[in-house]
Design a protein around this motif. Structure first.
Motif, PDB file in Angstrom:
ATOM      1  N   GLY A 352       0.764  -1.251   0.071  1.00 21.32           N
ATOM      2  CA  GLY A 352      -0.166   0.093   0.058  1.00 21.32           C
ATOM      3  C   GLY A 352       0.850   1.255  -0.037  1.00 21.32           C
ATOM      4  O   GLY A 352       0.400   2.283  -0.096  1.00 21.32           O
ATOM      5  N   VAL A 353       2.256   1.150  -0.143  1.00 25.45           N
ATOM      6  CA  VAL A 353       2.953   2.292  -0.012  1.00 25.45           C
ATOM      7  C   VAL A 353       4.022   2.088  -1.209  1.00 25.45           C
ATOM      8  O   VAL A 353       4.133   1.043  -1.684  1.00 25.45           O
ATOM      9  CB  VAL A 353       3.633   2.458   1.366  1.00 25.45           C
ATOM     10  N   SER A 354       4.694   3.312  -1.408  1.00 22.75           N
ATOM     11  CA  SER A 354       5.986   3.349  -2.436  1.00 22.75           C
ATOM     12  C   SER A 354       7.154   3.601  -1.325  1.00 22.75           C
ATOM     13  O   SER A 354       6.945   4.333  -0.312  1.00 22.75           O
ATOM     14  CB  SER A 354       5.611   4.295  -3.677  1.00 22.75           C
ATOM     15  N   TYR A 355       8.419   3.575  -1.995  1.00 25.57           N
ATOM     16  CA  TYR A 355       9.509   3.726  -1.320  1.00 25.57           C
ATOM     17  C   TYR A 355      10.699   4.209  -2.134  1.00 25.57           C
ATOM     18  O   TYR A 355      10.558   3.689  -3.287  1.00 25.57           O
ATOM     19  CB  TYR A 355       9.812   2.613  -0.369  1.00 25.57           C
ATOM     20  N   GLU A 356      11.688   4.689  -1.751  1.00 29.04           N
ATOM     21  CA  GLU A 356      12.934   5.044  -2.293  1.00 29.04           C
ATOM     22  C   GLU A 356      14.042   4.492  -1.370  1.00 29.04           C
ATOM     23  O   GLU A 356      14.203   5.326  -0.289  1.00 29.04           O
ATOM     24  CB  GLU A 356      12.835   6.414  -2.666  1.00 29.04           C
ATOM     25  N   LEU A 357      14.939   3.607  -1.774  1.00 29.04           N
ATOM     26  CA  LEU A 357      16.034   3.367  -0.805  1.00 29.04           C
ATOM     27  C   LEU A 357      17.251   3.809  -1.629  1.00 29.04           C
ATOM     28  O   LEU A 357      17.685   3.510  -2.801  1.00 29.04           O
ATOM     29  CB  LEU A 357      16.040   1.871  -0.922  1.00 29.04           C
ATOM     30  N   THR A 358      18.112   4.607  -0.766  1.00 32.23           N
ATOM     31  CA  THR A 358      19.581   5.113  -1.423  1.00 32.23           C
ATOM     32  C   THR A 358      20.574   4.650  -0.620  1.00 32.23           C
ATOM     33  O   THR A 358      20.844   4.719   0.793  1.00 32.23           O
ATOM     34  CB  THR A 358      19.318   6.641  -1.148  1.00 32.23           C
ATOM     35  N   ILE A 359      21.495   3.868  -0.957  1.00 27.11           N
ATOM     36  CA  ILE A 359      22.503   3.224  -0.443  1.00 27.11           C
ATOM     37  C   ILE A 359      24.096   3.885  -0.897  1.00 27.11           C
ATOM     38  O   ILE A 359      24.343   3.995  -2.198  1.00 27.11           O
ATOM     39  CB  ILE A 359      22.701   1.931  -0.626  1.00 27.11           C
ATOM     40  N   ALA A 360      24.768   4.624  -0.159  1.00 31.46           N
ATOM     41  CA  ALA A 360      25.601   5.104  -0.473  1.00 31.46           C
ATOM     42  C   ALA A 360      27.060   4.469  -0.630  1.00 31.46           C
ATOM     43  O   ALA A 360      27.931   4.217   0.333  1.00 31.46           O
ATOM     44  CB  ALA A 360      26.214   6.394   0.571  1.00 31.46           C
ATOM     45  N   GLU A 361      26.864   3.449  -1.522  1.00 28.60           N
ATOM     46  CA  GLU A 361      28.197   2.481  -1.941  1.00 28.60           C
ATOM     47  C   GLU A 361      29.473   3.085  -2.039  1.00 28.60           C
ATOM     48  O   GLU A 361      30.377   2.687  -1.405  1.00 28.60           O
ATOM     49  CB  GLU A 361      27.555   1.645  -3.007  1.00 28.60           C
ATOM     50  N   GLU A 362      29.455   4.301  -2.520  1.00 28.05           N
ATOM     51  CA  GLU A 362      30.780   5.067  -3.072  1.00 28.05           C
ATOM     52  C   GLU A 362      31.561   5.309  -1.703  1.00 28.05           C
ATOM     53  O   GLU A 362      32.633   5.446  -1.513  1.00 28.05           O
ATOM     54  CB  GLU A 362      30.679   6.061  -3.731  1.00 28.05           C
TER      55      GLU A 362
END
Length: 456
Positions: A352-362
């Motif tokens: 029922g929701v949307s999301y954004e996942l940000t992973i700072a791999e650098e």
């Protein structure tokens, strides 16, 4: 060594006070000029110490300081790594003194960066001075190089490029990494490992805008509830991180490491008091020190949603966010853990929701362990015995750092020596450093250089 340092005790404290006053906060644009001032302060201090070559290297985030004193033919070349940037501090949370107005009380100097890591760098400076004064030498017994960066607290995003650009200048036989702890003032321990670090930020979206709860409460998606439900699944009922495959590459601690940790003086109450934590939790089947230094961990660092400041509006928020910090151990990698986290979120987030996942791999950092039989470890142990007057144990470091990057890029092993203690309150209010420990650390370093020279 000790006589020289005790004679100059007041000056060492004055030096640290002067440096801590500079607000060299990482990642805050209004403090960019303070980072430049901090680098120039250190550069001037190194020149006054006698280093014939001292340079401030421009970096997009913050300047680094490089110095070299290489006048010992046939002796090893040692690169000292540390940092001069500090974490942000909220004045209203500090009770002993404002964070950038250092105060000396009961043998401790309070101020942001006093322990992490300006105090550690200053121990190196005065260690060189004590070494020269006690031996009568005109140059250190080893070929000595310093690299003190200004972005460690921001994840050292430009360090890899800096090292590559200056690879020929930084060439060394050994790296001494000074951004770690000692365990206890009366029972120092040599750090032999650091964990890696993977940072992530997740945003969960519910309504298209903040909506009055009286109008839509019940059928409307609530991103706060969904984020909390997701974070509640991060660990299983045995304290293990729930990411798929997370433990597949985790190397169990060696019997030597287990024995070293078991030999450290430890009681749960002492740990709770010095760490200022409430209870002991974590992964079942391992001791507290094994959980700290040999096992991976995942933490929720921030959660923001709704109206965290001011009067609540009675609205269902459109978005909720969280920051996660994952500590890794050999042989986990940043890339593998990042992919495990992406898969876990995708499989567990509600429909029922949307999301954004940000992973700072650098900006991720890989874990590192010093080879157990490295001769430099024995030299360091002997130097700690000289500096502190007692045989040291061995420990790990619960945090991370760019040790693996330096070891891999420079093709040189890394040993760790810092002057911090668990009770020094790194990254917290009322950060502090013990002056006695700082001087004992400087004495240790003064004894280390001739012992390393003997290895050649």
């Amino acid at each position: 060594m000790h006589d020289h340092l005790n004679e100059h005790r007041d000056r060492i404290v004055e030096d640290l006070i002067g440096w801590v006053r500079l607000r060299s906060v990482a990642g805050v644009p209004e403090h960019d000029i303070d980072l430049v001032r901090s680098a120039n302060w250190l550069a001037g201090t190194l020149r006054d110490t006698g280093f014939p070559t001292v340079e401030v290297w421009g970096v997009p985030g913050a300047p680094a300081v490089y110095a070299e004193w290489c006048q010992a033919p046939g002796a090893p070349t040692v690169l000292v790594y540390s940092h001069h940037d500090v974490r942000a501090a909220k004045d209203g949370n500090w009770e002993e003194t404002p964070p950038f107005q250092p105060a000396l009380r009961d043998g401790r100097l309070y101020g942001r960066g006093a322990s992490d890591a300006k105090g550690q760098v200053l121990a190196h400076v005065w260690g060189v001075r004590a070494h020269l004064a006690a031996t009568g030498r005109t140059a250190p017994a080893v070929n000595l190089k310093f690299l003190v960066e200004g972005e460690e607290e921001a994840g050292s995003p430009h360090l890899a490029g800096l090292v590559e650009d200056h690879r020929d200048r930084l060439d060394a036989d050994l790296v001494v990494f000074s951004d770690t702890l000692l365990w206890r003032a009366d029972h120092p321990a040599i750090c032999t490992s650091v964990r890696g670090q993977v940072n992530a930020h997740i945003e969960v979206y519910g309504p298209l805008r903040d909506v009055h709860s009286g109008a839509v409460s019940g059928p409307a998606p609530n991103p706060v509830e969904e984020l909390c439900r997701l974070l509640g699944r991060l660990h299983d009922d045995k304290g293990r991180v729930a990411l798929p495959g997370f433990y597949d590459d985790v190397v169990e601690p060696s019997q030597r490491m287990k024995a070293d940790l078991a030999a450290l003086p430890f009681s749960e109450q002492d740990w709770l008091t010095r760490s200022e934590t409430r209870t002991v939790g974590g992964e079942e089947g391992y001791t507290v020190l094994e959980r700290l230094w040999t096992r991976p961990a995942a933490e929720v660092l921030t959660v923001v949603a709704g109206d965290p400041v001011g009067v609540a509006r009675g609205a269902i928020p459109a978005m909720a966010s969280a920051d996660l910090g994952i500590r890794t151990v050999p042989d986990q990698t940043v890339a593998q853990v990042a992919e495990q986290l992406r898969r876990w979120v995708a499989e567990n987030i509600g429909a029922g929701v949307s999301y954004e996942l940000t992973i700072a791999e650098e900006a991720g950092q890989e874990p590192y362990r010093t080879p157990e039989e490295l001769p430099a470890l024995d030299a360091l142990a002997a130097a700690v015995r000289d500096g502190f007057g007692t045989d040291p144990g061995r420990m790990g470091n619960a945090g991370g750092g760019p040790a693996e990057l330096l070891a891999r890029t420079l093709d040189a092993p890394v040993v760790f020596f810092g002057t911090g203690l668990p009770e020094d309150r790194w990254h917290d209010s009322d950060e502090r450093v013990s002056v006695d420990v700082l001087l004992a650390g400087a004495a240790t370093l003064a004894h280390l250089w001739p012992r390393l020279a003997d290895l050649s």
